[in-house]
Design an enzyme around this catalytic site. Structure first.
Site, PDB file in Angstrom:
ATOM      1  N   LYS A 183       0.871  -1.174   0.000  1.00 17.26           N
ATOM      2  CA  LYS A 183       0.000   0.000   0.000  1.00 17.26           C
ATOM      3  C   LYS A 183       0.911   1.227   0.000  1.00 17.26           C
ATOM      4  CE  LYS A 183      -1.933   2.987   2.056  1.00 17.26           C
ATOM      5  NZ  LYS A 183      -1.933   4.486   1.802  1.00 17.26           N
ATOM      6  N   GLU A 259       9.378   1.828  11.322  1.00 24.00           N
ATOM      7  CA  GLU A 259      10.330   2.931  11.312  1.00 24.00           C
ATOM      8  C   GLU A 259       9.494   4.191  11.239  1.00 24.00           C
ATOM      9  OE1 GLU A 259      12.160   6.052  10.212  1.00 24.00           O
ATOM     10  OE2 GLU A 259      12.314   5.017   8.283  1.00 24.00           O
ATOM     11  N   CYS A 293      13.218  11.010   7.237  1.00 25.28           N
ATOM     12  CA  CYS A 293      13.078  10.689   8.663  1.00 25.28           C
ATOM     13  C   CYS A 293      14.381  10.906   9.422  1.00 25.28           C
ATOM     14  CB  CYS A 293      12.604   9.247   8.823  1.00 25.28           C
ATOM     15  SG  CYS A 293      13.665   8.032   8.003  1.00 25.28           S
ATOM     16  N   GLU A 395       8.000  16.662  15.721  1.00 24.54           N
ATOM     17  CA  GLU A 395       8.567  16.501  14.384  1.00 24.54           C
ATOM     18  C   GLU A 395       7.860  17.435  13.405  1.00 24.54           C
ATOM     19  OE1 GLU A 395       9.786  12.818  11.495  1.00 24.54           O
ATOM     20  OE2 GLU A 395       7.757  12.816  12.297  1.00 24.54           O
TER      21      GLU A 395
END
Length: 491
Positions: A183, A259, A293, A395
């Site tokens: 996906k 992750e 990331c 973040e």
């Protein structure tokens, strides 16, 4: 004016593309211009169920029993075919993400064949544990572990490095004999679909690789993770979504590899080579418009060189060139979407409200012509903030960083570790002993010394805290994508 869609991006199930349903469609949008370039067929629950069933059928047909050398050979053929169709993948990646052509060629698409070849080599060289057990009285037993594939793996990948991260997961999963249902992000559907063509061309059996398009809640992502016939989930994305996926699969006790987000720190000591540190920090803050990331959003600098580092980074930011992705002079692309730009812009405003001094950036640039419809943002650097401020706790995922002075090594370690995340860190120093010492003191999954984003694909990759669970890479990937059965034979 939005351009008319030229094509469909379709789902791929059981070895064939599925005819699209015009009533279940969403737009594929070029982030650089805001123009729609295709329509994407959103998979309904029935189609997701078909994809999972096709994956199970591929396993039942003997995919997992194929010799390792055959699966490894298919991976190597896939790598070769990606390189043969390299320019098609570059074009698809640019259309989806708006990233500069130089980055797409040198990083994103180049890593895809490298991932396939690396895991073909890793699975080919992998051994198995064995132990000779002494039980007394002259009795002995041999214990050995046989690793078998998980089964059907749900592979859910993000929009920031879509093909790189897709192949990072699909290559080891297939190498180990699993079948996958992918996906991709709704923002970047193209390269996962193009990869389906490649894997079919080189001879992967039907049902081994399936692609379903859609969103998260109430769409393909939820349908996939809720499916009782999924044997494991590998996911890269936000911490909030990872937590939701974990809750979804918890009743069935399925293994997960996550992750997730990061609020990564860099620590710069006053014995550093200034030019090397400034160059490295510029990469770690601004690469992919901060949408990696591993990017650095917190920079702690020893006070004696604080002014030099701030001035150097401002100068490097001034060299960045925002522009058309196909222009080789462009260094910096747009953010992925208008929605994401609104999020980043809100943090730019919050930083100033929290007392930040803006040294460069802080707003939305005027791009001109059709680029004004894109999701552009200015690279931004702040001073005057502390770890108590929200912009240093949450973040942001944009081309932004806060620079904060420190005095002692102990203070720097405490500041860097003062976060709920734990993905990556970078330490900049010419003292080798200090580099080892501080890098090991970082509460992260990956710690660099005098570099950033330098990867050996055999090494473990992942984070701690809100940054994830588990590790992938090299044998760590083999351990996730397989389950061991220990066999004990009394001799």
């Amino acid at each position: 004016m939005t351009a008319q869609p030229q094509e469909w991006i379709r789902n791929f199930v059981d070895g064939a593309f599925v005819d699209p349903d015009p009533n279940r469609a969403f737009a594929a949008v070029d982030p650089a211009t805001g123009a729609t370039f295709a329509q994407v067929h959103e998979a309904d629950r029935g189609l997701v169920d078909r994809a999972v069933a096709a994956a199970r059928a591929a396993l039942a047909a003997g995919w997992a029993e194929r010799p390792v050398r055959e699966r490894a050979d298919l991976l190597r053929r896939a790598a070769d075919r990606i390189e043969e169709r390299f320019d098609e993948f570059v074009a698809a990646e640019i259309a989806d993400t708006g990233k500069p052509i130089t980055q797409a060629r040198e990083l994103d698409i180049a890593r895809a064949p490298a991932n396939f070849r690396t895991f073909a080599d890793v699975v080919s060289a992998a051994g198995q544990e064995s132990f000779l057990t002494e039980m007394g009285g002259g009795r002995r037993a041999l214990n050995y572990a046989v690793r078998k594939p998980l089964g059907v793996v749900a592979v859910i990948v993000p929009w920031n490095l879509p093909l790189l991260l897709l192949t990072w997961k699909v290559a080891p999963a297939l190498a180990c004999g699993n079948a996958v249902v992918v996906k991709p992000s709704e923002d970047t559907p193209s390269t996962a679909t193009l990869l389906a063509e490649v894997l079919a061309e080189v001879g992967f059996p039907r049902g081994v690789y399936n692609v379903v398009h859609g969103f998260g809640a109430g769409s393909a992502g939820a349908f996939l993770t809720e499916d009782p016939h999924i044997d494991g989930v590998t996911f890269t994305g936000s911490s909030a979504t990872g937590s939701h996926v974990m809750k979804t699969v918890a009743p069935r006790v399925r293994p997960v590899s996550f992750e997730l987000g990061g609020k990564n720190a860099a620590v710069v000591f006053d014995d550093v080579c200034l030019d090397e540190a400034i160059d490295g920090l510029s990469r770690s803050i601004f690469t992919n418009t901060g949408q990696v990331c591993l990017c650095t959003e917190r920079v702690y600098v020893q006070r004696a060189v604080f002014g030099d580092i701030v001035a150097g980074l401002v100068e490097r930011a001034g060299r960045l060139r925002l522009g058309r992705p196909t222009d080789t002079a462009t260094t910096t692309g747009p953010l992925i979407s208008q929605k994401h730009r609104q999020k980043v812009q809100a943090y730019l405003e919050l930083a100033e409200a929290e007392g930040a001094e803006v040294h460069t950036g802080g707003g939305i640039p005027a791009m001109g012509a059709d680029l004004d419809g894109g999701s552009w943002i200015e690279p931004t650097l702040w001073t005057g903030l502390t770890n108590r401020d929200r912009v240093l706790r949450e973040e942001i995922f944009g081309p932004v960083a806060a620079l904060i002075p420190f005095d002692t090594e102990a203070e720097a370690i405490a500041l860097a570790n003062d976060t709920d995340y734990g993905l990556a860190a970078a330490v900049w120093t010419n003292d080798l002993r200090r580099g080892h010492r501080v890098a090991q003191a970082m509460n992260v999954g990956m710690s660099w010394v005098n570099t950033w984003f330098l990867r050996d694909l055999r090494s473990p990759f992942g984070g701690v805290g809100l940054s994830g669970i588990g590790r992938e890479g090299g044998e760590s990937s083999l351990h996730f994508y397989t389950e061991p059965t220990n066999v004990c034979v009394q001799l």
